[in-house]
Design a protein around this motif. Sequence first.
Motif, PDB file in Angstrom:
ATOM      1  N   THR A  12       0.875  -1.153   0.000  1.00  0.00           N
ATOM      2  CA  THR A  12       0.000   0.000   0.000  1.00  0.00           C
ATOM      3  C   THR A  12       0.920   1.214   0.000  1.00  0.00           C
ATOM      4  N   TYR A  13       0.611   2.194  -0.811  1.00  0.00           N
ATOM      5  CA  TYR A  13       1.465   3.365  -0.911  1.00  0.00           C
ATOM      6  C   TYR A  13       0.780   4.547  -0.244  1.00  0.00           C
ATOM      7  N   LEU A  14       1.565   5.269   0.537  1.00  0.00           N
ATOM      8  CA  LEU A  14       1.056   6.392   1.302  1.00  0.00           C
ATOM      9  C   LEU A  14       1.884   7.618   0.962  1.00  0.00           C
ATOM     10  N   GLU A  15       1.235   8.701   0.587  1.00  0.00           N
ATOM     11  CA  GLU A  15       1.918   9.948   0.248  1.00  0.00           C
ATOM     12  C   GLU A  15       2.025  10.788   1.524  1.00  0.00           C
ATOM     13  N   VAL A  16       3.283  11.085   1.910  1.00  0.00           N
ATOM     14  CA  VAL A  16       3.543  11.833   3.145  1.00  0.00           C
ATOM     15  C   VAL A  16       4.540  12.946   2.822  1.00  0.00           C
ATOM     16  N   PRO A  17       4.295  14.168   3.299  1.00  0.00           N
ATOM     17  CA  PRO A  17       5.242  15.263   3.054  1.00  0.00           C
ATOM     18  C   PRO A  17       6.608  14.952   3.686  1.00  0.00           C
ATOM     19  N   ASP A  18       7.681  15.362   3.012  1.00  0.00           N
ATOM     20  CA  ASP A  18       9.042  15.075   3.463  1.00  0.00           C
ATOM     21  C   ASP A  18       9.314  15.600   4.870  1.00  0.00           C
ATOM     22  N   GLU A  19       8.797  16.778   5.204  1.00  0.00           N
ATOM     23  CA  GLU A  19       9.077  17.359   6.509  1.00  0.00           C
ATOM     24  C   GLU A  19       8.476  16.552   7.667  1.00  0.00           C
ATOM     25  N   ASP A  20       7.476  15.723   7.392  1.00  0.00           N
ATOM     26  CA  ASP A  20       6.883  14.889   8.442  1.00  0.00           C
ATOM     27  C   ASP A  20       7.806  13.755   8.868  1.00  0.00           C
ATOM     28  N   PHE A  21       8.803  13.462   8.053  1.00  0.00           N
ATOM     29  CA  PHE A  21       9.708  12.355   8.363  1.00  0.00           C
ATOM     30  C   PHE A  21      10.940  12.776   9.143  1.00  0.00           C
ATOM     31  N   THR A  22      11.168  14.052   9.311  1.00  0.00           N
ATOM     32  CA  THR A  22      12.419  14.484   9.947  1.00  0.00           C
ATOM     33  C   THR A  22      12.552  13.948  11.372  1.00  0.00           C
ATOM     34  N   LEU A  23      11.493  13.968  12.146  1.00  0.00           N
ATOM     35  CA  LEU A  23      11.544  13.448  13.515  1.00  0.00           C
ATOM     36  C   LEU A  23      11.815  11.946  13.516  1.00  0.00           C
ATOM     37  N   MET A  24      11.157  11.213  12.630  1.00  0.00           N
ATOM     38  CA  MET A  24      11.365   9.767  12.553  1.00  0.00           C
ATOM     39  C   MET A  24      12.807   9.446  12.174  1.00  0.00           C
ATOM     40  N   ILE A  25      13.362  10.182  11.218  1.00  0.00           N
ATOM     41  CA  ILE A  25      14.738   9.956  10.776  1.00  0.00           C
ATOM     42  C   ILE A  25      15.709  10.266  11.914  1.00  0.00           C
ATOM     43  N   ASP A  26      15.481  11.384  12.617  1.00  0.00           N
ATOM     44  CA  ASP A  26      16.364  11.758  13.732  1.00  0.00           C
ATOM     45  C   ASP A  26      16.298  10.743  14.863  1.00  0.00           C
ATOM     46  N   MET A  27      15.098  10.291  15.228  1.00  0.00           N
ATOM     47  CA  MET A  27      14.957   9.306  16.310  1.00  0.00           C
ATOM     48  C   MET A  27      15.618   7.981  15.945  1.00  0.00           C
ATOM     49  N   ASP A  28      15.434   7.541  14.711  1.00  0.00           N
ATOM     50  CA  ASP A  28      16.053   6.303  14.252  1.00  0.00           C
ATOM     51  C   ASP A  28      17.576   6.422  14.310  1.00  0.00           C
ATOM     52  N   TYR A  29      18.102   7.543  13.843  1.00  0.00           N
ATOM     53  CA  TYR A  29      19.547   7.763  13.845  1.00  0.00           C
ATOM     54  C   TYR A  29      20.088   7.746  15.276  1.00  0.00           C
ATOM     55  N   GLU A  30      19.424   8.433  16.186  1.00  0.00           N
ATOM     56  CA  GLU A  30      19.864   8.474  17.589  1.00  0.00           C
ATOM     57  C   GLU A  30      19.809   7.094  18.240  1.00  0.00           C
ATOM     58  N   ASP A  31      18.762   6.344  17.980  1.00  0.00           N
ATOM     59  CA  ASP A  31      18.638   4.981  18.529  1.00  0.00           C
ATOM     60  C   ASP A  31      19.769   4.094  18.042  1.00  0.00           C
ATOM     61  N   ARG A  32      20.018   4.118  16.746  1.00  0.00           N
ATOM     62  CA  ARG A  32      21.065   3.269  16.183  1.00  0.00           C
ATOM     63  C   ARG A  32      22.442   3.730  16.626  1.00  0.00           C
ATOM     64  N   LEU A  33      22.614   5.035  16.787  1.00  0.00           N
ATOM     65  CA  LEU A  33      23.895   5.586  17.219  1.00  0.00           C
ATOM     66  C   LEU A  33      24.206   5.172  18.657  1.00  0.00           C
ATOM     67  N   SER A  34      23.198   5.175  19.512  1.00  0.00           N
ATOM     68  CA  SER A  34      23.414   4.803  20.916  1.00  0.00           C
ATOM     69  C   SER A  34      23.739   3.317  21.074  1.00  0.00           C
ATOM     70  N   CYS A  35      23.299   2.477  20.152  1.00  0.00           N
ATOM     71  CA  CYS A  35      23.538   1.037  20.237  1.00  0.00           C
ATOM     72  C   CYS A  35      24.783   0.590  19.480  1.00  0.00           C
ATOM     73  N   ALA A  36      25.296   1.439  18.604  1.00  0.00           N
ATOM     74  CA  ALA A  36      26.410   1.035  17.744  1.00  0.00           C
ATOM     75  C   ALA A  36      27.737   1.077  18.490  1.00  0.00           C
ATOM     76  N   GLU A  37      28.592   0.094  18.188  1.00  0.00           N
ATOM     77  CA  GLU A  37      29.937   0.088  18.755  1.00  0.00           C
ATOM     78  C   GLU A  37      30.831   1.061  17.989  1.00  0.00           C
ATOM     79  N   ASP A  38      30.733   1.051  16.659  1.00  0.00           N
ATOM     80  CA  ASP A  38      31.504   1.958  15.829  1.00  0.00           C
ATOM     81  C   ASP A  38      30.557   3.052  15.338  1.00  0.00           C
TER      82      ASP A  38
END
Length: 189
Positions: A12-38
């Motif tokens: 199913t395809y959902l059209e979402v404005p790019d600016e709505d994803f900034t929080l999701m991208i930042d949270m994902d990056y922070e989560d992965r960064l906190s768990c990463a060894e390198d």
Amino acid sequence: MKIRIMYDNKPTYLEVPDEDFTLMIDMDYEDRLSCAEDKETVSRRSPQEIMDERFNKPEYNNWHKLDRHSATTTPPKKLNGKRGYTKATDDNEGKNIKENTIELYPDNTDEVTREKQEEYEYLCEIIRKTLKEKQAELLIAIFLDGVSVTEYAEREGVSKSAISHRIDTAKKNFKKVFPESSTFPSCHG
């Protein structure tokens, strides 16, 4: 931006404005960064990559686990919205069939009943230790056993208002010992 969401192995395809994803991208990056060894190897992912990792891949795996044999056998029927089937062989033809087996779902009604009984006994014990015998039995009968005030009044041979006054007195005496109700269930002590 279009995002692909998989459900029942269908996109199913959902059209979402790019600016709505900034929080999701930042949270994902922070989560992965906190768990990463390198930490230098961690980079920001696209919204579609995040959706695929967190939602689409697990959804596909769940779908595949349940439906991977549907192309070769008849599709499984649902039992109360859940699939409850095991493989069995047909004695006449010896080929694989799916058979409804409710035994896959445990029956824990005895355990629930036992826990409710333990809870009831625990509450009765607290009330009996806190109040005089007549007040304790009154509260247990009315609030735990569900006896109506009228029925209890008839059983005791007094008026309804007398029982109401006794309930108020018993409540006040109980609140002297337990001024506030606990946020924990009684099974936590």
